[in-house]
Design a protein around this motif. Structure first.
Motif, PDB file in Angstrom:
ATOM      1  N   VAL A  70       6.492   7.776 -30.903  1.00 17.09           N
ATOM      2  CA  VAL A  70       5.401   7.649 -29.926  1.00 17.09           C
ATOM      3  C   VAL A  70       4.653   8.962 -29.764  1.00 17.09           C
ATOM      4  O   VAL A  70       3.452   8.969 -29.483  1.00 17.09           O
ATOM      5  CB  VAL A  70       5.878   7.089 -28.553  1.00 17.09           C
ATOM      6  CG1 VAL A  70       6.361   5.661 -28.706  1.00 17.09           C
ATOM      7  CG2 VAL A  70       6.938   7.967 -27.891  1.00 17.09           C
ATOM      8  N   PHE A 107       7.363   3.053 -21.849  1.00 15.40           N
ATOM      9  CA  PHE A 107       7.380   2.101 -22.967  1.00 15.40           C
ATOM     10  C   PHE A 107       8.527   1.112 -22.795  1.00 15.40           C
ATOM     11  O   PHE A 107       9.483   1.375 -22.053  1.00 15.40           O
ATOM     12  CB  PHE A 107       7.600   2.830 -24.313  1.00 15.40           C
ATOM     13  CG  PHE A 107       6.511   3.787 -24.656  1.00 15.40           C
ATOM     14  CD1 PHE A 107       5.321   3.341 -25.230  1.00 15.40           C
ATOM     15  CD2 PHE A 107       6.670   5.154 -24.414  1.00 15.40           C
ATOM     16  CE1 PHE A 107       4.311   4.241 -25.551  1.00 15.40           C
ATOM     17  CE2 PHE A 107       5.667   6.050 -24.733  1.00 15.40           C
ATOM     18  CZ  PHE A 107       4.481   5.594 -25.303  1.00 15.40           C
ATOM     19  N   GLU A 136       6.737  -1.284 -27.438  1.00 13.56           N
ATOM     20  CA  GLU A 136       5.874  -2.183 -26.652  1.00 13.56           C
ATOM     21  C   GLU A 136       5.433  -1.503 -25.364  1.00 13.56           C
ATOM     22  O   GLU A 136       6.014  -0.485 -24.960  1.00 13.56           O
ATOM     23  CB  GLU A 136       6.641  -3.462 -26.285  1.00 13.56           C
ATOM     24  CG  GLU A 136       6.980  -4.322 -27.480  1.00 13.56           C
ATOM     25  CD  GLU A 136       7.621  -5.649 -27.076  1.00 13.56           C
ATOM     26  OE1 GLU A 136       7.829  -5.894 -25.866  1.00 13.56           O
ATOM     27  OE2 GLU A 136       7.914  -6.442 -28.003  1.00 13.56           O
ATOM     28  N   LYS A 137       4.438  -2.120 -24.693  1.00 17.65           N
ATOM     29  CA  LYS A 137       4.063  -1.652 -23.342  1.00 17.65           C
ATOM     30  C   LYS A 137       5.206  -1.985 -22.403  1.00 17.65           C
ATOM     31  O   LYS A 137       5.877  -3.008 -22.580  1.00 17.65           O
ATOM     32  CB  LYS A 137       2.808  -2.397 -22.881  1.00 17.65           C
ATOM     33  CG  LYS A 137       1.552  -1.906 -23.534  1.00 17.65           C
ATOM     34  CD  LYS A 137       0.356  -2.515 -22.843  1.00 17.65           C
ATOM     35  CE  LYS A 137      -0.904  -2.033 -23.521  1.00 17.65           C
ATOM     36  NZ  LYS A 137      -1.954  -3.035 -23.542  1.00 17.65           N
ATOM     37  N   LEU A 165       0.842   8.067 -28.946  1.00 16.23           N
ATOM     38  CA  LEU A 165       0.935   7.021 -27.920  1.00 16.23           C
ATOM     39  C   LEU A 165       1.293   7.623 -26.561  1.00 16.23           C
ATOM     40  O   LEU A 165       1.192   6.970 -25.529  1.00 16.23           O
ATOM     41  CB  LEU A 165       1.964   5.958 -28.318  1.00 16.23           C
ATOM     42  CG  LEU A 165       1.615   5.166 -29.589  1.00 16.23           C
ATOM     43  CD1 LEU A 165       2.779   4.279 -30.026  1.00 16.23           C
ATOM     44  CD2 LEU A 165       0.367   4.321 -29.366  1.00 16.23           C
ATOM     45  N   ILE A 200       2.095  -2.170 -29.745  1.00 15.98           N
ATOM     46  CA  ILE A 200       1.054  -2.031 -28.723  1.00 15.98           C
ATOM     47  C   ILE A 200      -0.296  -2.297 -29.390  1.00 15.98           C
ATOM     48  O   ILE A 200      -1.156  -2.980 -28.845  1.00 15.98           O
ATOM     49  CB  ILE A 200       1.102  -0.623 -28.073  1.00 15.98           C
ATOM     50  CG1 ILE A 200       2.425  -0.464 -27.315  1.00 15.98           C
ATOM     51  CG2 ILE A 200      -0.099  -0.390 -27.152  1.00 15.98           C
ATOM     52  CD1 ILE A 200       2.662   0.890 -26.693  1.00 15.98           C
ATOM     53  N   ASN A 201      -0.428  -1.795 -30.633  1.00 13.03           N
ATOM     54  CA  ASN A 201      -1.704  -1.953 -31.353  1.00 13.03           C
ATOM     55  C   ASN A 201      -1.646  -3.027 -32.442  1.00 13.03           C
ATOM     56  O   ASN A 201      -2.591  -3.163 -33.209  1.00 13.03           O
ATOM     57  CB  ASN A 201      -2.112  -0.604 -31.948  1.00 13.03           C
ATOM     58  CG  ASN A 201      -2.395   0.393 -30.844  1.00 13.03           C
ATOM     59  OD1 ASN A 201      -3.262   0.166 -30.010  1.00 13.03           O
ATOM     60  ND2 ASN A 201      -1.636   1.475 -30.804  1.00 13.03           N
ATOM     61  N   ARG A 205      -0.070  -7.211 -33.176  1.00 15.80           N
ATOM     62  CA  ARG A 205       0.598  -8.379 -32.569  1.00 15.80           C
ATOM     63  C   ARG A 205       1.852  -8.711 -33.374  1.00 15.80           C
ATOM     64  O   ARG A 205       1.770  -8.924 -34.591  1.00 15.80           O
ATOM     65  CB  ARG A 205      -0.356  -9.577 -32.585  1.00 15.80           C
ATOM     66  CG  ARG A 205      -0.647 -10.141 -31.214  1.00 15.80           C
ATOM     67  CD  ARG A 205      -1.585 -11.321 -31.349  1.00 15.80           C
ATOM     68  NE  ARG A 205      -0.877 -12.497 -31.866  1.00 15.80           N
ATOM     69  CZ  ARG A 205      -0.210 -13.329 -31.096  1.00 15.80           C
ATOM     70  NH1 ARG A 205      -0.166 -13.152 -29.791  1.00 15.80           N
ATOM     71  NH2 ARG A 205       0.406 -14.383 -31.617  1.00 15.80           N
ATOM     72  N   ASP A 228       4.732  -0.300 -34.232  1.00 13.95           N
ATOM     73  CA  ASP A 228       3.889  -0.184 -33.040  1.00 13.95           C
ATOM     74  C   ASP A 228       3.408  -1.589 -32.667  1.00 13.95           C
ATOM     75  O   ASP A 228       2.545  -2.151 -33.339  1.00 13.95           O
ATOM     76  CB  ASP A 228       2.702   0.739 -33.365  1.00 13.95           C
ATOM     77  CG  ASP A 228       1.677   0.795 -32.245  1.00 13.95           C
ATOM     78  OD1 ASP A 228       1.819   0.055 -31.256  1.00 13.95           O
ATOM     79  OD2 ASP A 228       0.718   1.588 -32.385  1.00 13.95           O
TER      80      ASP A 228
END
Ligand SMILES: N[C@@H](CCC[C@H](N)C(=O)O)C(=O)O
Length: 287
Positions: A86, A60, A51-52, A91, A21-22, A24, A19
């Protein structure tokens, strides 16, 4: 840093799913390779990154790294694992999503029986776009397909194999074999993967026909080696078989790690891939 990951598989093609998104994520190819290493890392055929999206209309962005550390365009079994991940992680609460990849937009859908179906988009059949360098080669027409002769150097001897070339966003060379169990996958797979006619290398598929709706398949994957199943390889093999006039949609595909199903209505139409997606365990690794 500590990285949270989920280990998953789709018909035995295994993944580390992350993940981003949450968390780095900014890894070098060496770090991706270490995560994929079965002795010094977690171990997987591919690392899948959530990722976004950057494209309007997508839910996604999906990035894929082979176990050799290289980023690639597409992964079909991974797409099913991605959709399950997801959903399980909360998500998204949608069962059908739109996912941006390096090779375009794909659309996975969770099925009531726990399997996942993915609209993988239309196959690319122009050899130059696969990419395959057909310059100076004479292809053999069969049905709507053209089989290309690939010369392989085997311990001083030359052997020619006839392949269909298909891109599902990533490149595939598919050949027909009498029996996948005795096919020389380990011997010729690496030679096909690195054949100079494929400037971005290639995934090598070995397909055995059982009947017009049922095949067995082994795939020597670019950047990995033989895997227990390859989703895009399965799509490419069935597309090649239908174009050659040997198969009728839908087709059941037996891979070493499980069973997949492919539906394709013909040129310009999307390929539909259905199969399992399984969560194995959750983990954390210092990287
Ligand atoms: N396992 C995959 C394909 C992953 C990418 C491939 N190795 C490549 O380099 O193109 C699948 O399920 O499609």
């Amino acid at each position: 840093m500590k990285l949270k990951f989920t280990k998953m598989h789709g018909a035995g093609n295994d993944f580390v799913v992350i993940d981003a998104i949450n968390q780095r994520i900014d890894f070098t190819p060496e770090q991706w390779k270490r995560l994929g290493d079965r002795r010094f890392g977690i171990g997987a055929d591919q690392m899948l990154v959530v990722e976004k999206p950057t494209r309007p209309g997508c839910d996604f962005r999906y990035r894929i790294f082979n176990s050799d550390g290289g980023e690639v365009e597409q992964c079909g079994n991974g797409a099913r694992a991605f959709a399950k991940f997801v959903s399980e992680k909360g998500l998204t609460d949608r069962s059908s999503i739109s996912v941006e990849t390096m090779a375009g937009v794909i659309a996975p859908r969770l099925e009531a029986d726990g399997s996942v179906t993915v609209d993988m988009g239309a196959p690319v059949l122009d050899p130059a776009l696969v990419p395959f360098d057909a310059e100076g080669l004479r292809g053999v027409a069969e049905g709507r397909d053209v089989l290309w002769p690939l010369t392989l150097e085997l311990a001083g001897d030359k052997e020619t194999v006839l392949v269909s070339v298909v891109s599902m966003g990533n490149p595939h060379a598919v050949q027909l074999v009498a029996d996948v169990d005795s096919a020389p996958v380990e011997l010729t797979g690496p030679l096909i993967e690195h054949h100079p006619r494929f400037p971005r290398r290639v995934n090598a598929g070995f397909m055995q026909l059982l009947d017009r709706k049922h095949i067995r398949l082994r795939v020597f994957e670019r950047g990995v080696g033989e895997t227990l199943a390859c989703g895009t390889g399965t799509c490419a093999a069935v597309v090649a078989g239908i174009r050659r006039g040997l198969l009728d949609s839908p087709v059941r595909v037996d891979a070493r790690g499980g069973q997949l199903s492919i539906a394709w209505e013909g040129e310009g139409q999307p390929v539909w891939l259905t199969g399992p997606a399984v969560t194995v365990f959750e983990g954390e690794i210092e990287i």
